[in-house]
Design a protein around this motif. Structure first.
Motif, PDB file in Angstrom:
ATOM      1  N   ASN A   1       0.864  -1.181   0.000  1.00 29.59           N
ATOM      2  CA  ASN A   1       0.000   0.000   0.000  1.00 29.59           C
ATOM      3  C   ASN A   1       0.894   1.222   0.000  1.00 29.59           C
ATOM      4  O   ASN A   1       1.938   1.240   0.652  1.00 29.59           O
TER       5      ASN A   1
ATOM      6  N   SER B   1     -12.257   1.595  -6.269  1.00 31.50           N
ATOM      7  CA  SER B   1     -12.800   2.928  -6.475  1.00 31.50           C
ATOM      8  C   SER B   1     -12.302   3.564  -7.759  1.00 31.50           C
ATOM      9  O   SER B   1     -13.037   4.278  -8.432  1.00 31.50           O
TER      10      SER B   1
ATOM     11  N   TYR C   1      -1.632   2.996  -9.853  1.00 27.63           N
ATOM     12  CA  TYR C   1      -2.267   2.619  -8.590  1.00 27.63           C
ATOM     13  C   TYR C   1      -3.680   2.079  -8.748  1.00 27.63           C
ATOM     14  O   TYR C   1      -4.415   2.468  -9.645  1.00 27.63           O
TER      15      TYR C   1
ATOM     16  N   TYR D   1      -7.040   2.127  -6.328  1.00 23.97           N
ATOM     17  CA  TYR D   1      -7.607   2.830  -5.174  1.00 23.97           C
ATOM     18  C   TYR D   1      -8.794   2.019  -4.673  1.00 23.97           C
ATOM     19  O   TYR D   1      -9.669   1.657  -5.458  1.00 23.97           O
TER      20      TYR D   1
ATOM     21  N   GLU E   1     -11.909   1.479  -1.752  1.00 27.39           N
ATOM     22  CA  GLU E   1     -12.776   2.015  -0.702  1.00 27.39           C
ATOM     23  C   GLU E   1     -13.244   0.859   0.173  1.00 27.39           C
ATOM     24  O   GLU E   1     -13.578  -0.206  -0.346  1.00 27.39           O
TER      25      GLU E   1
ATOM     26  N   PHE F   1      -9.772   4.302   2.990  1.00 28.24           N
ATOM     27  CA  PHE F   1      -9.465   4.529   1.585  1.00 28.24           C
ATOM     28  C   PHE F   1      -7.973   4.270   1.446  1.00 28.24           C
ATOM     29  O   PHE F   1      -7.174   4.833   2.188  1.00 28.24           O
TER      30      PHE F   1
ATOM     31  N   ASN G   1      -4.567   3.218  -1.351  1.00 32.24           N
ATOM     32  CA  ASN G   1      -4.080   2.971  -2.709  1.00 32.24           C
ATOM     33  C   ASN G   1      -2.846   2.092  -2.619  1.00 32.24           C
ATOM     34  O   ASN G   1      -2.096   2.121  -1.653  1.00 32.24           O
TER      35      ASN G   1
ATOM     36  N   ASN H   1     -11.789   9.685 -12.520  1.00 28.56           N
ATOM     37  CA  ASN H   1     -11.101  10.309 -11.396  1.00 28.56           C
ATOM     38  C   ASN H   1     -12.096  11.213 -10.663  1.00 28.56           C
ATOM     39  O   ASN H   1     -12.392  12.296 -11.107  1.00 28.56           O
TER      40      ASN H   1
ATOM     41  N   ILE I   1     -10.726  10.868  -4.947  1.00 30.29           N
ATOM     42  CA  ILE I   1      -9.350  10.586  -5.389  1.00 30.29           C
ATOM     43  C   ILE I   1      -8.508  11.847  -5.302  1.00 30.29           C
ATOM     44  O   ILE I   1      -7.379  11.831  -4.799  1.00 30.29           O
TER      45      ILE I   1
ATOM     46  N   PHE J   1      -7.742  12.685  -1.688  1.00 31.99           N
ATOM     47  CA  PHE J   1      -6.797  11.707  -1.159  1.00 31.99           C
ATOM     48  C   PHE J   1      -5.378  12.034  -1.622  1.00 31.99           C
ATOM     49  O   PHE J   1      -4.440  12.067  -0.811  1.00 31.99           O
ATOM     50  N   LYS J   2      -5.205  12.297  -2.911  1.00 35.14           N
ATOM     51  CA  LYS J   2      -3.881  12.618  -3.453  1.00 35.14           C
ATOM     52  C   LYS J   2      -3.337  13.901  -2.845  1.00 35.14           C
ATOM     53  O   LYS J   2      -2.158  13.979  -2.479  1.00 35.14           O
TER      54      LYS J   2
END
Length: 178
Positions: free
Chosen positions: A76, A100, A106, A108, A110, A124, A126, A156, A160, A163-164
């Motif tokens: 991860n 997700s 990656y 991703y 959920e 969440f 990745n 996207n 996402i 999160f990024k």
């Protein structure tokens, strides 16, 4: 004790129905005495349940088998967990896992833990696939799994992006500017 739960989830997943990459996995579990601090399930035990959910998903979508055959491993990169309600000893709950989003590198994922229709925790994460130091492109993984690009989420969405951004800021603060 937690590694026993994880190994048990892996073994049981082999006996459960296969899933397509776009489907949601659900895994029932019970809180045991080794999972609690004083009276409620601790965060480490909840993170193990999330790991069990991801392992169940990987086995049931055949990713685990393909990865083992190709000598891939799947670290991860980041995990974000939120805790809403406690679970007490011997209570039952269900962890749900779904893909997700997939980009070039990656996957991703959920996840949520629910009990009687109420959220207990969400996660969440990745991750990617690697062979040694080499990162395996998701397109190669999907090809190995015989999954069409149209069968995985490629849009996207806002989660996402958040999160990024959060992970980038955390890296900048903790790693780059300690």
């Amino acid at each position: 004790m937690r590694w026993i739960k994880l190994l048990s989830a892996l073994g049981k997943a082999k006996l459960r129905p296969k899933l397509k990459g776009s489907e949601t996995s659900s895994l029932n579990f019970r809180v045991w005495i080794t999972d609690i601090d004083i009276s409620v399930m601790n965060h480490a035990a909840i993170m193990t349940v999330f790991e069990m959910g991801r392992a169940d998903y990987m086995v049931r979508t055949n990713f685990f088998k393909v990865a083992t055959k190709n000598k891939w491993f799947f670290p991860n990169q980041a995990i974000n967990a939120q805790f809403y309600r406690p679970l007490k000893m011997f209570q039952k709950a269900t962890v749900y896992t779904k893909m997700s989003f997939v980009d070039e590198t990656y996957f991703y994922v959920e996840q949520k833990i629910m009990r009687h229709g109420k959220p207990i925790a969400s996660c969440f994460a990745n991750g990617l696939a690697k062979k040694g130091r080499e990162t395996i492109p998701t397109s190669e993984i999907l090809k190995s799994l015989k999954i069409e690009n149209k069968d995985v989420p490629r849009e996207n969405h806002a989660l996402i992006c958040m999160f990024k951004e959060k992970n980038s800021k955390m890296t900048e603060k903790i790693i780059d500017n300690w």
